[in-house]
Motif scaffolding. Structure first.
Motif, short mmCIF file in Angstrom:
data_model
loop_
_atom_site.label_atom_id
_atom_site.label_comp_id
_atom_site.label_asym_id
_atom_site.label_seq_id
_atom_site.Cartn_x
_atom_site.Cartn_y
_atom_site.Cartn_z
N LEU A 17 9.10 5.02 -0.38
CA LEU A 17 7.74 4.46 0.32
C LEU A 17 8.36 3.09 0.58
N THR A 40 9.20 7.45 3.57
CA THR A 40 7.81 7.21 4.20
C THR A 40 7.62 5.67 4.42
N SER A 42 4.84 2.73 5.36
CA SER A 42 3.35 2.66 5.67
C SER A 42 2.94 1.29 5.99
N THR A 44 -0.74 -1.21 7.49
CA THR A 44 -2.35 -1.06 7.79
C THR A 44 -2.45 -1.37 9.23
N GLU A 47 -1.02 2.39 14.85
CA GLU A 47 0.43 2.45 15.58
C GLU A 47 0.48 1.82 16.96
N THR A 64 8.46 9.41 7.99
CA THR A 64 7.23 9.87 7.97
C THR A 64 6.52 8.40 8.21
N LEU A 65 5.62 8.24 9.18
CA LEU A 65 5.03 7.26 9.47
C LEU A 65 3.55 7.49 9.11
N GLU A 66 3.04 6.34 8.22
CA GLU A 66 1.43 6.27 7.93
C GLU A 66 0.91 4.91 8.50
N THR A 67 0.22 4.93 9.40
CA THR A 67 -0.19 3.64 10.08
C THR A 67 -1.89 3.67 10.12
N HIS A 70 -3.21 2.81 4.18
CA HIS A 70 -2.48 3.39 2.98
C HIS A 70 -3.24 4.56 2.30
N LYS A 71 -2.28 5.53 2.14
CA LYS A 71 -2.83 6.70 1.27
C LYS A 71 -2.32 6.71 -0.26
N THR A 74 0.49 9.16 -1.22
CA THR A 74 1.68 8.68 -0.92
C THR A 74 2.45 7.94 -1.93
#
Length: 389
Positions: A17, A40, A42, A44, A47, A64-67, A70-71, A74
């Motif tokens: 991550l 991944t 991440s 805050t 996108e 893998t994008l997490e925008t 945060h999770k 993950t």
């Protein structure tokens, strides 16, 4: 010597991550993608607030994008987490991941493990970018291949990922980066000054100071720590691990290796002939820039650079933009851009370096510092002040 990766670990398929999609994060992703990691990223930011070319590149790298936030799953499900300097290392999700045994390191630490280039690391509250750039120019003038970067704009991870060889890496290092080091170990560490800053991130001033002092915690005999002996928080610093501590200050005092005497800079190192340098052509104003110059010359002599090259570099260096930059003069009124003075001490030093009545334009974000030193510096010098923001 500090521990590096003797060989690059197998990252193939490893769940990594990367937290924060600034330049540090992007270069970290690029390196990891080239070594087969399952990545991944991440951030805050939503996108839509991230550069579309960055998003396109990350998707092409199958990241893998997490925008937009945060999770927890993950963070807790990763095998390693690498954070960018702007990410607070005491974030609840990071603390939870550490408690679960997930390794969490910073980009600077990770990059430092990947390279074998000798590092010259410059920290301090003010002057870091100027001295880092100045030092890089000096080494280039001496004929070395040099990577110049760090917190100044191009992260050390770019050097690790870029594949270009360098004789030295000269890097600006922030307190945020030093917060997450474990084995990071420069060949030469330089601490220019310490004054209150970033108190919106640190619990107190002492925590900020201790973060800065971490720069030399892994150094060993045969390496060097260069400190400003005029700074009240640095003058008593010594090293218990045998690192060569070199001190500089404006006036000549016992134990100092660089100082000013008879309008010349003197550098005195054990085993070397004492050298004197002119600073007549040095154009950067203010006592603080003389202190920075002393640090530069002391570092240059420590690295064995020809004194003539040092003198030539001093004579040609014109400084950086936005740092007491004289932009114009209209009807006898001098306009200076010092917008990189982003803390109280930097503003105080700028006011002290100007020898004419001032109209001061200030703005920015409150970072928890006391403004009374700025008020005292302005008395008798600032005829009007304009505050923005």
């Amino acid at each position: 010597m500090y521990e590096k990766y003797n060989s690059i670990p197998n990252f193939s398929g490893k769940k990594i991550l990367v937290v924060g999609l600034g330049l540090s994060g992007i270069w970290t992703v690029r390196w990891l993608a080239g070594h087969g990691a399952s990545i991944t990223a991440s951030d805050t930011k939503p996108e839509r607030d991230i550069d579309s070319t960055v998003i396109k590149e990350l998707r092409e790298l199958e990241v893998t994008l997490e925008t937009g936030g945060h999770k927890a799953e993950t963070f807790l499900g990763s095998e390693m987490i690498i954070i960018s300097p702007g990410v607070s290392n005491d974030m609840d999700l990071l603390l939870a991941a550490k408690k679960r045994g997930v390794p969490v390191i910073g980009e600077l630490e990770f990059a430092g493990r990947l390279i074998d280039t000798p590092i010259i690391a410059v920290t301090g509250t003010n002057g870091k970018s100027t001295v880092t750039t100045f030092m890089g120019l000096l080494l280039e003038n001496a004929g070395f291949k040099v990577f110049i970067g760090g917190n100044i704009g191009t992260p050390l991870m770019a050097h690790a990922a870029g594949g270009k060889k360098a004789d030295y890496a000269v890097i600006e290092v922030s307190s945020f980066q030093l917060d997450t080091i474990e084995t990071f170990c420069p060949f030469v560490s330089v601490i220019l000054n310490i004054s209150p800053d970033h108190l919106d991130r640190y619990n107190n001033y002492e925590s900020y100071v201790q973060s800065k002092l971490r720069i030399f915690e892994n150094q060993v005999p045969g390496q060097y720590l260069i400190i400003n002996d005029d700074d009240e928080r640095l003058c008593s610093i010594d090293s218990s691990q045998g690192v060569s501590v070199l001190r500089y200050g404006i006036e000549e005092k016992v134990g100092r290796n660089a100082f000013i005497r008879d309008k010349r800079i003197r550098v005195c190192l054990d085993g070397l002939e004492d050298r004197a340098f002119s600073f007549e052509a040095f154009v950067l104003p203010g006592r603080h820039n003389l202190e920075n110059l002393l640090a530069l010359m002391l570092a240059g002599m420590t690295l064995g650079i020809d004194p003539e090259v040092i003198q030539k570099t001093v004579d040609q260096f014109k400084g950086l933009p936005n740092r007491l930059e004289q932009t114009s003069e209209v009807k006898g009124v001098l306009f200076c851009n010092d917008s990189k003075a982003t803390n109280v001490d930097a503003a105080v030093r700028a006011i002290a370096s100007i020898d004419r009545p001032l109209i001061l334009i200030c703005g920015g974000r409150h970072k928890g510092a006391d403004y009374s030193p700025l008020v005292r510096a302005a008395q008798g010098k600032v005829k009007r002040a304009i505050f923005l923001g």
